[in-house]
Design an enzyme around this catalytic site. Structure first.
Site, mmCIF file in Angstrom:
data_model
loop_
_atom_site.group_PDB
_atom_site.id
_atom_site.type_symbol
_atom_site.label_atom_id
_atom_site.label_comp_id
_atom_site.label_asym_id
_atom_site.label_seq_id
_atom_site.Cartn_x
_atom_site.Cartn_y
_atom_site.Cartn_z
ATOM 1 N N ASP A 12 0.871 -1.159 0.000
ATOM 2 C CA ASP A 12 0.000 0.000 0.000
ATOM 3 C C ASP A 12 0.916 1.219 0.000
ATOM 4 O O ASP A 12 2.108 1.124 0.335
ATOM 5 C CB ASP A 12 -0.906 -0.021 1.235
ATOM 6 N N ASP A 14 -0.035 5.124 0.887
ATOM 7 C CA ASP A 14 -0.225 6.123 1.936
ATOM 8 C C ASP A 14 -0.175 5.468 3.318
ATOM 9 O O ASP A 14 -0.987 4.603 3.636
ATOM 10 C CB ASP A 14 -1.567 6.837 1.752
ATOM 11 N N GLY A 57 -7.933 3.547 3.621
ATOM 12 C CA GLY A 57 -7.633 2.455 2.703
ATOM 13 C C GLY A 57 -8.673 2.190 1.632
ATOM 14 O O GLY A 57 -8.414 1.437 0.695
ATOM 15 N N ARG A 60 -11.927 6.438 -2.721
ATOM 16 C CA ARG A 60 -12.402 7.722 -2.210
ATOM 17 C C ARG A 60 -13.917 7.798 -2.030
ATOM 18 O O ARG A 60 -14.418 8.168 -0.968
ATOM 19 C CB ARG A 60 -11.934 8.841 -3.133
ATOM 20 N N SER A 135 -5.936 4.908 -4.007
ATOM 21 C CA SER A 135 -5.900 6.303 -4.440
ATOM 22 C C SER A 135 -5.571 6.437 -5.915
ATOM 23 O O SER A 135 -4.686 5.756 -6.441
ATOM 24 C CB SER A 135 -4.859 7.067 -3.619
ATOM 25 N N ASN A 137 -4.296 9.112 -6.809
ATOM 26 C CA ASN A 137 -3.154 10.021 -6.729
ATOM 27 C C ASN A 137 -1.830 9.267 -6.615
ATOM 28 O O ASN A 137 -0.772 9.900 -6.509
ATOM 29 C CB ASN A 137 -3.293 10.929 -5.496
ATOM 30 N N ASP A 193 -1.321 -0.547 6.248
ATOM 31 C CA ASP A 193 -1.523 0.145 7.522
ATOM 32 C C ASP A 193 -3.002 0.322 7.845
ATOM 33 O O ASP A 193 -3.339 0.737 8.957
ATOM 34 C CB ASP A 193 -0.851 1.518 7.497
#
Length: 250
Positions: A12, A14, A57, A60, A135, A137, A193
């Site tokens: 992952d 972020d 996680g 969005r 994401s 992003n 996380d």
């Protein structure tokens, strides 16, 4: 940890490779504090726990839906092209993303040193690596963090939409990444996380699911399906040991 057991590491982004989870948390807090205040829904204010329970996680728009459902607030889905001021699920999600993008552009991002240390170690071992992020992003974050060249494969929200893959907590995006790398899931490690991400690793039947505790808590990550939990990925370099919370899957 016996790295000879595994041929691929799926990360992952972020909160695992970069501290951008903190920026996401700020963006979500700004969005929902304003939303609840504007609607006069102040009896159950937005808290950090909401992020971990409903948003962290997930894709969005799923995060928006999950939070609104927790408050019993109905809202039309709208369309992904909705502007950030439109009162729809997509509009709210796009407003959050605009804030995140602005912070990323203004402040930049540095990767976690321990995560870079593990990537260096895996590169020496020629272990296949990929990023699997909800994401859209992810490419921009990897570029800003100087990590883009390290990954042969990035499965982000855009790829998931193109391939029709369910988002986390489904294991579909992780399974797809393993398939693209040509590695059986039982020979791949998932690093997460977020509770939804750990659940995705468990759902996909991966050989090892590593929880990275950036605030969720060891007990909750373990309950979600983490085989081991670390505070920093440097613990897994070489002969480093992790705080084992469960027996690795056979």
């Amino acid at each position: 940890m016996d790295w000879d057991t595994y041929d691929a590491a799926l990360f992952d982004l972020d909160g695992v490779l970069t501290p951008t989870a903190e920026v996401h948390m700020r963006a979500w807090r700004e969005l929902f504090v304003d939303f609840l205040t504007t609607r006069g829904l102040t009896d159950a204010p937005y808290t950090e726990r909401d992020y971990f329970d409903h948003i962290d996680g997930k894709p969005r728009y799923d995060g928006v839906r999950s939070f609104l459902a927790s408050r019993g607030v109905p809202l039309a889905d709208g369309d992904p092209t909705d502007g950030p001021d439109v009162q729809t699920v997509c509009g709210l999600g796009n407003r959050k993303n605009a804030f995140f993008a602005a912070v990323l552009a203004d402040e930049g991002v540095l990767p976690y040193p321990g995560s870079v240390a593990l990537l260096d170690f895996l590169a020496e071992r020629r272990t296949a690596v990929a990023v699997v992020s909800s994401s859209r992003n992810a490419p921009a974050v990897l570029e800003a963090a100087g990590l883009a060249e390290r990954f042969e494969l990035v499965v982000d929200g855009t790829v998931a939409a193109q391939e029709g893959l369910a988002g986390k907590p489904s294991g579909a995006t992780y399974v797809y990444a393993a398939q693209q790398l040509g590695v059986p899931v039982e020979r791949a490690v998932v690093f997460e996380d977020a509770l939804s991400g750990v659940e995705a690793g468990r759902d996909g039947g991966f050989g090892l699911v590593v929880g990275v505790d950036r605030g969720v808590g060891v007990d909750r990550l373990t309950a979600a399906g983490a085989d081991i939990v670390v505070a920093d990925l440097a613990e897994l370099v070489g002969d480093g040991t992790a705080s084992s919370t469960a027996e690795p899957r056979p």
